[in-house]
Design an enzyme around this catalytic site. Structure first.
Site, PDB file in Angstrom:
ATOM      1  N   GLY A  17     102.475  -3.380   0.266  1.00  0.00           N
ATOM      2  CA  GLY A  17     103.667  -3.737  -0.492  1.00  0.00           C
ATOM      3  C   GLY A  17     104.073  -2.728  -1.541  1.00  0.00           C
ATOM      4  N   THR A  18     104.909  -3.202  -2.466  1.00  0.00           N
ATOM      5  CA  THR A  18     105.453  -2.347  -3.515  1.00  0.00           C
ATOM      6  C   THR A  18     104.356  -1.704  -4.350  1.00  0.00           C
ATOM      7  OG1 THR A  18     107.526  -3.588  -3.659  1.00  0.00           O
ATOM      8  CG2 THR A  18     106.878  -2.333  -5.600  1.00  0.00           C
ATOM      9  N   GLU A  37     116.564   0.116 -25.068  1.00  0.00           N
ATOM     10  CA  GLU A  37     116.118  -1.266 -24.876  1.00  0.00           C
ATOM     11  C   GLU A  37     117.042  -2.215 -25.638  1.00  0.00           C
ATOM     12  OE1 GLU A  37     114.742  -4.844 -24.313  1.00  0.00           O
ATOM     13  OE2 GLU A  37     113.975  -3.159 -23.129  1.00  0.00           O
ATOM     14  N   ALA A  82     100.083  -7.286 -10.131  1.00  0.00           N
ATOM     15  CA  ALA A  82      99.298  -7.208  -8.903  1.00  0.00           C
ATOM     16  C   ALA A  82      97.971  -7.934  -9.041  1.00  0.00           C
ATOM     17  CB  ALA A  82      99.067  -5.743  -8.525  1.00  0.00           C
ATOM     18  N   HIS A 106      77.940   3.623 -29.799  1.00  0.00           N
ATOM     19  CA  HIS A 106      78.535   4.571 -30.750  1.00  0.00           C
ATOM     20  C   HIS A 106      78.216   5.994 -30.303  1.00  0.00           C
ATOM     21  CE1 HIS A 106      79.639   6.383 -34.608  1.00  0.00           C
ATOM     22  NE2 HIS A 106      78.500   7.076 -34.518  1.00  0.00           N
TER      23      HIS A 106
END
Length: 495
Positions: A41-42, A210, A347, A472
């Site tokens: 698919g995509t 946007e 997904a 760390h």
């Protein structure tokens, strides 16, 4: 028309569809998967996989500049070999595709190439794309059920239909010829931000527009703020609260193309009139317009009415029972981008939905998908990764909130990376208050979110996480430090 019978018919071979098919087959069911294009698919062929491959290449380009400017490494970038870059991308996609096909074959899934149309609650007609008349038409009946997984497509703008070169969507942006010198990205969600980031790394002048008041408007406000600051520092022009009034193609042969030529170095392009939240209306010229204003479910020709189904006002196929993703018609289930919120159109959420539906069809108990605990990632530079509620959402839900933000630059490894970023934790106030949400911005935070997913899903408290030692120096220790502070045990940070 030939007639065939099977236990389960899955319509659509994307992430939701093929995961349903694989799990159902592994549970011993006879499964037929109908796909009119390529399985995967995509996500596999036009979205997640190729875009992240390209973003990795962009990260390597950025690394050359960092090596030279920050670390004294005498490195220069000679250029980007676009055919070589895309060949590597395509090889990654091809190998993944062959892998999915091999998995389906080994599981015994019957893959049928063609377009599926529902003929009833348990019936499907499959037409081979190349057939004429009645040739290549098969009828299928599902004994246990049908799963709808036909996915989504990019939303387009009237009058600016994609041409694959100057007006593109997320489906074709990475496959357009060459690298543009300037890009106008319309839409500041995850897709728009990722593509703006990629093109900037590759040297393009980028303007990101946007309509909402901030980028990634569904994320925590601190995520939006940190990301916007970082993108602007990289040279991306960010216009929020802005509207594109109109846009048109400009042909280089026309006199009014001179302005576009100056911005792009020649060739036809796009001019757009944009009204920002503050300031005067402006005209933006770019070689390429990327439309990233969302996606719409694909149900065209699916024949929902024949099976007794309808879509909602937004085109989704709503489930009657979210715990099984079954529709109002017994035996019909839906997964992936056809689902309305709270499904996320991601997904990895589709994989979980496929497992749920397959197990339901096999008669097994299965836990519903906990969408609140599904991570959300934007693979820009820097990346963002979140799970659970934002601070505003937690307060709106009535929680007494304790929130803490720790800059990644407060850690040694964060200083090494030098990209800024943060860890923000949102929890219920009180010694045993649950972790409600975690929000990350910074390099490779997509690889750090899994720990926080478990914290949210398992109702952990900050004290639960604080007792576990983080290595760390790593970026992940910022997560541990954030919760140490919330648990009243702050080491390098105090509340």
């Amino acid at each position: 028309m030939s007639e065939n019978s099977t236990d389960v018919i899955v319509i659509g071979g994307g992430t939701g569809g093929y995961s349903t098919a694989l799990r159902a087959a592994h549970l011993g069911l006879d499964v037929t998967l109908v796909e009119r294009d390529l399985v995967g698919g995509t996500c596999l062929h036009r979205g997640c996989v190729p875009s992240k491959a390209m973003l990795h290449a962009a990260e390597l380009v950025d690394g050359v500049a960092e090596a030279r400017e920050r670390w004294g490494v005498k490195a220069t970038l000679e250029g980007v070999d676009w055919p070589a870059l895309t060949a590597t991308r395509d090889d990654i996609v091809s190998r993944n595709h062959r892998g999915v096909e091999g998995q389906l074959s080994r599981a015994g899934v019957t893959v049928v190439r063609g377009t599926a149309t529902l003929t009833g609650p348990r019936g499907v007609r499959v037409t081979d794309a190349g057939s004429t008349g009645g040739a290549g038409v098969q009828g299928w009946t599902a004994r246990r059920g049908i799963v709808l997984a036909t996915g989504s497509r990019p939303r387009t703008l009237p009058g600016l239909e994609p041409d694959g070169q100057h007006v593109v969507t997320s489906d074709d942006a990475l496959f357009a010829p060459g690298l543009p010198k300037s890009v106008l990205v319309l839409g500041g969600g995850a897709i728009g931000v990722e593509y703006a980031s990629f093109h900037r790394s590759m040297g393009a002048e980028v303007t990101l527009v946007e309509a909402a008041e901030r980028l990634l408007p569904l994320e925590d406000e601190d995520v939006s703020r940190q990301l916007t600051r970082a993108l602007k520092k990289r040279g991306i022009t960010v216009l929020t609260g802005a509207r594109m009034l109109d846009a048109h193609r400009v042909d280089a042969r026309r006199a009014d193309a001179r302005r576009v030529d100056a911005a792009t170095g020649g060739g036809p392009g796009i001019e757009a009139r944009v009204r920002p939240a503050r300031g005067a209306e402006t005209v933006i010229a770019a070689e390429r317009l990327l439309v990233a204003v969302g996606r719409v479910p694909v149900t065209d020709g699916l024949g929902l009415a024949a099976a007794g189904l309808t879509t909602d006002a937004r085109g989704y196929v709503p489930p009657a029972d979210l715990s099984t993703l079954s529709t109002a018609v017994p035996g019909l289930h839906v997964v992936g981008d056809l689902l309305p919120p709270p499904s996320l159109g991601l997904a990895h959420a589709s994989f979980a939905e496929g497992l749920l539906v397959a197990e339901t069809l096999a008669g097994l108990p299965s836990r519903p998908v906990d969408y609140a605990a599904v991570p959300r990632v934007t693979y820009s530079s820097p990346q963002t990764a979140s799970v659970g509620l934002s601070e505003a959402e937690a307060r709106a839900a009535g929680y007494e909130v304790a929130a803490n933000v720790m800059p990644l630059t407060a850690t040694a490894k964060g200083m090494v990376h030098g990209q800024g970023g943060m860890v923000k934790a949102v929890a219920e106030r009180g010694a045993q208050g649950r972790v409600l949400g975690v929000h990350l911005v910074g390099p490779h935070v997509s690889e750090m979110i899994a720990e926080s997913q478990l914290a949210v899903a398992w109702d952990a408290s900050p004290a639960d996480i604080a007792q576990h030692v983080h290595p760390h120096p790593t970026l992940s220790e910022a997560v541990g430090e954030t919760f140490l502070t919330l648990a009243g045990r702050g080491l390098h940070q105090h509340a």
